[in-house]
Write an enzyme that holds these catalytic residues in place. Structure first.
Site, PDB file in Angstrom:
ATOM      1  N   TYR A 196     -14.130   0.680  -1.380  1.00 58.64           N
ATOM      2  CA  TYR A 196     -12.879   0.581  -2.152  1.00 58.64           C
ATOM      3  C   TYR A 196     -13.184   0.452  -3.652  1.00 58.64           C
ATOM      4  O   TYR A 196     -12.598   1.172  -4.479  1.00 58.64           O
ATOM      5  CB  TYR A 196     -12.061  -0.613  -1.656  1.00 58.64           C
ATOM      6  CG  TYR A 196     -10.753  -0.795  -2.399  1.00 58.64           C
ATOM      7  CD1 TYR A 196      -9.699   0.089  -2.198  1.00 58.64           C
ATOM      8  CD2 TYR A 196     -10.574  -1.835  -3.305  1.00 58.64           C
ATOM      9  CE1 TYR A 196      -8.496  -0.061  -2.887  1.00 58.64           C
ATOM     10  CE2 TYR A 196      -9.375  -1.992  -3.994  1.00 58.64           C
ATOM     11  CZ  TYR A 196      -8.345  -1.104  -3.776  1.00 58.64           C
ATOM     12  OH  TYR A 196      -7.160  -1.253  -4.464  1.00 58.64           O
TER      13      TYR A 196
ATOM     14  N   SER B  94      -7.339  -0.392  -9.737  1.00 59.16           N
ATOM     15  CA  SER B  94      -7.406  -1.780  -9.267  1.00 59.16           C
ATOM     16  C   SER B  94      -8.395  -2.524 -10.156  1.00 59.16           C
ATOM     17  O   SER B  94      -9.330  -1.897 -10.699  1.00 59.16           O
ATOM     18  CB  SER B  94      -7.917  -1.815  -7.828  1.00 59.16           C
ATOM     19  OG  SER B  94      -8.242  -3.141  -7.445  1.00 59.16           O
TER      20      SER B  94
HETATM   21  N1  NAP Z   1      -2.016  -4.570  -2.665  1.00 56.13           N
HETATM   22  C1  NAP Z   1      -2.930  -4.981  -3.541  1.00 56.13           C
HETATM   23  O1  NAP Z   1      -3.330  -6.167  -3.571  1.00 56.13           O
HETATM   24  C2  NAP Z   1      -3.486  -4.002  -4.556  1.00 56.13           C
HETATM   25  C3  NAP Z   1      -4.284  -4.513  -5.591  1.00 56.13           C
HETATM   26  C4  NAP Z   1      -4.789  -3.642  -6.543  1.00 56.13           C
HETATM   27  C5  NAP Z   1      -4.513  -2.292  -6.451  1.00 56.13           C
HETATM   28  N2  NAP Z   1      -3.755  -1.810  -5.436  1.00 56.13           N
HETATM   29  C6  NAP Z   1      -3.494  -0.374  -5.411  1.00 56.13           C
HETATM   30  O2  NAP Z   1      -2.118  -0.175  -5.651  1.00 56.13           O
HETATM   31  C7  NAP Z   1      -1.676   1.002  -4.972  1.00 56.13           C
HETATM   32  C8  NAP Z   1      -0.476   0.646  -4.103  1.00 56.13           C
HETATM   33  O3  NAP Z   1      -0.902  -0.328  -3.166  1.00 56.13           O
HETATM   34  P1  NAP Z   1       0.117  -1.027  -2.157  1.00 56.13           P
HETATM   35  O4  NAP Z   1      -0.386  -2.394  -1.940  1.00 56.13           O
HETATM   36  O5  NAP Z   1       1.496  -0.781  -2.593  1.00 56.13           O
HETATM   37  O6  NAP Z   1      -0.205  -0.184  -0.831  1.00 56.13           O
HETATM   38  P2  NAP Z   1       0.604  -0.026   0.512  1.00 56.13           P
HETATM   39  O7  NAP Z   1       1.767  -0.928   0.599  1.00 56.13           O
HETATM   40  O8  NAP Z   1      -0.412  -0.041   1.608  1.00 56.13           O
HETATM   41  O9  NAP Z   1       1.165   1.480   0.363  1.00 56.13           O
HETATM   42  C9  NAP Z   1       0.267   2.542   0.256  1.00 56.13           C
HETATM   43  C10 NAP Z   1       1.063   3.824   0.112  1.00 56.13           C
HETATM   44  O10 NAP Z   1       0.139   4.908   0.012  1.00 56.13           O
HETATM   45  C11 NAP Z   1       0.547   5.940   0.908  1.00 56.13           C
HETATM   46  N3  NAP Z   1      -0.610   6.691   1.345  1.00 56.13           N
HETATM   47  C12 NAP Z   1      -1.751   6.212   1.911  1.00 56.13           C
HETATM   48  N4  NAP Z   1      -2.554   7.220   2.235  1.00 56.13           N
HETATM   49  C13 NAP Z   1      -1.909   8.361   1.858  1.00 56.13           C
HETATM   50  C14 NAP Z   1      -2.224   9.744   1.952  1.00 56.13           C
HETATM   51  N5  NAP Z   1      -3.375  10.174   2.493  1.00 56.13           N
HETATM   52  N6  NAP Z   1      -1.327  10.640   1.469  1.00 56.13           N
HETATM   53  C15 NAP Z   1      -0.153  10.234   0.928  1.00 56.13           C
HETATM   54  N7  NAP Z   1       0.196   8.944   0.825  1.00 56.13           N
HETATM   55  C16 NAP Z   1      -0.668   8.029   1.297  1.00 56.13           C
HETATM   56  C17 NAP Z   1       1.212   5.181   2.063  1.00 56.13           C
HETATM   57  O11 NAP Z   1       2.135   6.017   2.740  1.00 56.13           O
HETATM   58  P3  NAP Z   1       1.901   6.722   4.148  1.00 56.13           P
HETATM   59  O12 NAP Z   1       1.053   5.802   4.983  1.00 56.13           O
HETATM   60  O13 NAP Z   1       3.304   6.931   4.651  1.00 56.13           O
HETATM   61  O14 NAP Z   1       1.227   8.001   3.812  1.00 56.13           O
HETATM   62  C18 NAP Z   1       1.965   4.101   1.305  1.00 56.13           C
HETATM   63  O15 NAP Z   1       3.205   4.613   0.856  1.00 56.13           O
HETATM   64  C19 NAP Z   1      -2.883   1.517  -4.193  1.00 56.13           C
HETATM   65  O16 NAP Z   1      -3.530   2.512  -4.941  1.00 56.13           O
HETATM   66  C20 NAP Z   1      -3.772   0.291  -4.080  1.00 56.13           C
HETATM   67  O17 NAP Z   1      -5.136   0.630  -3.948  1.00 56.13           O
HETATM   68  C21 NAP Z   1      -3.221  -2.632  -4.484  1.00 56.13           C
END
Ligand code: NAP
Length: 265
Positions: A140, A127
């Protein structure tokens, strides 16, 4: 030979967009998350990244079924909000367990197989928050900074092999992540924090709502993983977000802190 890809975080957001995208482009794809996934062309592989054994078992299944693992795109991660002084430690620890130790576990389970691929690729999703300390997101930011540093170490360790490793650091993405993450209630906090916390946390939520689409980020990751030579990291986001990761490294410390403080004022 059909390349085999593992996409983590496949039940939501970026991973959910990326897994079927790869399947549609001819890869044999496994989608991992704790919840099972039902995505076109994707084999569901439930596992918890904080459970090292479940990752070894999941990887063993891929190898038993296909004999290879060429690509790992690690999108699983969680966010969370609360001040360093008062956020419950177990909440902060869960963020570190998932984002940092989960990535570590995934590396330990998959690197041996990725190294055997003639064109191995490991893309870890960090991130822009890993480049700077955003207020009320200390756990985070720390987890993503740790992931970035680990990626830097790993890149040097696998030099001379066919495996390429990188981190993709996105800015805000409009996914469910805000809805599903722990956000400490402002009224639980010491009054000195309450107003600034509310503003920062609400601002974060609206930035995420207005962020890039998960599909756009998935396309960017696909484009990056197919480059011949991967850089240490790629920032995916608006110009100002890209610029902030440069400024955080090059501006004098106090000046950069003033810029950030002004933004969160
Ligand atoms: N959204 C943003 O603004 C943003 C910005 C910068 C970076 N990111 C990063 O981008 C990545 C994807 O984010 P996103 O926004 O797509 O997140 P999201 O929609 O909340 O999805 C998160 C995914 O991670 C899985 N997950 C969480 N804990 C887990 C565990 N213990 N074991 C296995 N799977 C797990 C969840 O599945 P289950 O709950 O089914 O396990 C879900 O499929 C993350 O690393 C996040 O930190 C996001």
């Amino acid at each position: 030979m059909t390349e085999v890809a593992l996409v983590t975080g496949a039940s939501s957001g970026v991973g959910e967009a990326l897994a079927p995208l790869l399947a549609a482009r001819g890869y044999r794809v496994y989608g991992m998350s704790r919840r099972p996934v039902d995505l076109k062309g994707v084999t569901s592989l439930p596992a918890d990244v904080t459970d090292a054994l479940s990752l070894v078992q999941a990887t063993d299944r891929i190898i038993a079924e296909t004999g290879r693992l060429d690509i790992v795109l690690h999108c699983a991660g969680i966010g969370g909000a609360g001040p360093v002084e008062q956020m419950p430690t177990e909440r902060a620890r869960k963020i570190m367990d998932t984002n940092f130790w989960g990535s570590w576990n995934l590396c330990q389970a998959t690197l041996l197989h990725l190294r055997k691929s003639p064109r191995g690729r490991l893309v870890l999703v960090g991130s822009i928050a890993g480049f700077m300390g955003i207020p009320f997101r200390g756990a985070y930011c720390a987890s993503k900074a740790a992931l970035k540093t680990m990626t830097d170490s790993l890149r040097l360790e696998v030099q001379g092999t066919d495996l390429q490793v990188t981190m993709v650091a996105p800015g805000d993405i409009a996914t469910n992540s805000i809805a599903t993450q722990y956000r400490q209630p402002a009224e639980d906090l010491d009054p000195i924090y309450q107003a600034r916390y509310r503003k920062a946390d609400d601002g974060m939520a609206s930035n995420v709502d207005a962020g890039m689409s998960a599909t756009h980020v998935a396309e960017e990751i696909y484009r990056i993983m197919n480059r011949d030579s991967l850089k240490p990291y790629y920032v995916v986001g608006q110009f100002v977000q890209k610029a902030s990761t440069v400024a955080s490294r090059w501006l004098p410390g106090r000046l950069w802190e003033k810029v950030l403080a002004k933004y969160y004022e």
